[in-house]
Design an enzyme around this catalytic site. Sequence first.
Site, PDB file in Angstrom:
ATOM      1  N   GLU A 114       0.750  -1.097   0.146  1.00 43.98           N
ATOM      2  CA  GLU A 114       0.124   0.108   0.074  1.00 43.98           C
ATOM      3  C   GLU A 114       0.797   1.222  -0.182  1.00 43.98           C
ATOM      4  O   GLU A 114       1.604   1.512   1.136  1.00 43.98           O
ATOM      5  CB  GLU A 114      -0.909   0.058   1.195  1.00 43.98           C
ATOM      6  CG  GLU A 114      -1.668  -1.219   1.491  1.00 43.98           C
ATOM      7  CD  GLU A 114      -2.693  -1.462   0.495  1.00 43.98           C
ATOM      8  OE1 GLU A 114      -2.908  -0.463  -0.483  1.00 43.98           O
ATOM      9  OE2 GLU A 114      -3.444  -2.423   0.338  1.00 43.98           O
ATOM     10  N   CYS A 144      -2.254   9.154   2.885  1.00 37.42           N
ATOM     11  CA  CYS A 144      -1.949   8.861   1.706  1.00 37.42           C
ATOM     12  C   CYS A 144      -3.311   8.920   0.440  1.00 37.42           C
ATOM     13  O   CYS A 144      -2.879   9.124  -0.534  1.00 37.42           O
ATOM     14  CB  CYS A 144      -1.675   7.106   1.548  1.00 37.42           C
ATOM     15  SG  CYS A 144      -3.016   6.035   2.366  1.00 37.42           S
TER      16      CYS A 144
END
Length: 477
Positions: A223, A257
């Site tokens: 990720e 993010c």
Amino acid sequence: MSERLGPVGDLSPDEAAAKTQAARKAAQTWRRASVAQRAAALRGVWKAVVARRAECVAVIHEETGKPPLEAELVEFGSAALLVDYFLANAERLLGERAVWTPWFFANKRAAVRRLPRGVVGIIAPWNMPFLIPFGDSFCAMLAGNAVLLKPSEWTTRTALWLESVVSATGLLPEGLLTVVPGRGGAGEAVIDASDLVMFTGSTATGRAVAARAGAQLKPAVLELGGKHPMIVCADAPLERAAAAAVWGGLSNNGQVCVGVERVFVEAEVHEAFTSLVRARVASLRVEPGPDAELGRFVLPPQIDKVQAQLEDARQKGALVSGGEILDRAGLRMAPAVVLNCSMDMAVMTEETFGPVIPIMKVSRAEDAVALANAGAEGLAASVWTRDADRADRLVAALEAGMVGINEPGTHYALGSLPFGGVKASGLWRRHGDEGLLALTQAQSIIEHEWPADAPDPWWFPRETWVAPLLRRLLGLP
Ligand code: NDP
């Protein structure tokens, strides 16, 4: 300003080896527990963790400067929603499942059982110091694994708090959740000691993690970073869009993010939208204190990296409002709104991870999609319009693992949604059915039922009359 805590030191190799051994031993015990037993124990663990959240919020605040209310609502709030979802769906996803058999094998039973991987190595970043380590550990343990957790060196105390509270419940085998503090070397040791790696962090480190795991034939869920393009059409719900740009761009000091990293706005509403954004930014409470809405940078070099992006934008013709350094030692910067942006500016193309909202005027949202797709990342994106058909078309064209329609990015909190990116933003997914199942391995089972003692017709000996019959039964013309 809260005092900043420095990194926690590395473990010695002996200490790391002892932790690995404890995790392996715990994995052996835990894999024998049924899904229901695991879910019950983890429900108890969550109750204990959430009851003591004020302690954790204080540690997060100390380590990262995150406003306490943000730590509680976003990190614990999202964790609560994830726990609910996965506990409610554990049996459906992890229990043995009967599957289809062709009529040719109507005398056999087929099923899929989910086996734990063993030890899952979780390597986590510093921006969500509780949520990411807890969420990933919870799912990994629910799936029957032990966890070796390597937190960011900057947020190790939050992870150690979690480890001690989990251990104090006495509900899990000792060592099932084990923290391995340290820097990159500790991350490498965790990869070597695990059966599957779950990495969250930068794209550059992600490549190194994938290479190391791949050399050992270990799967790595990655990720990685993103550059969320928020695409605002002329018919967007403008008040909500402006509020979302400010929240999505500035919450956690912009260190998210999936946070909004750049805004493309259709020319007709550019002025109205930017005025709304600037008014909202001006009203934020940025001063440190109990009701502060903005925090600070976590990593010291980050403030200079963001300042350099702003300077690059200024030199290329952007109008920067805000963005001044408020307290260098305290790593605090005023939020910045950057107007007149163009695609030659780093602030529009490279991950910023700071409290900056760059805005670029475009004639059509479709142009923005093309500009966004030209980048290397593909994590989150959002489109803002009241036209459902146009939203569908824009979303379908976006190269992004997660998209929002009039929604800036709440995917993490919905356990039902796979979370992750395409292109340089990652491999595989966490959460959703596929994310939980990735933490297990399928064991495919066939059981012959009747006639109990007879061999199957395609075994030896192969009599001459058998082949024509089998061809017909198998549908081979
Ligand atoms: P890093 O990639 O620097 O670090 C991530 C973790 O990897 C840290 O625990 C780090 O340890 C560890 N690490 C460093 N080197 C190695 C190595 N060679 N082998 C194994 N582990 C190693 O990321 P940051 O912590 O700076 O996090 C910010 C990044 O994370 C941003 O790019 C952001 O976009 C991304 N991110 C992605 C998310 C997603 O779900 N897609 C969610 C949140 C953040 P240490 O820090 O101690 O050196």
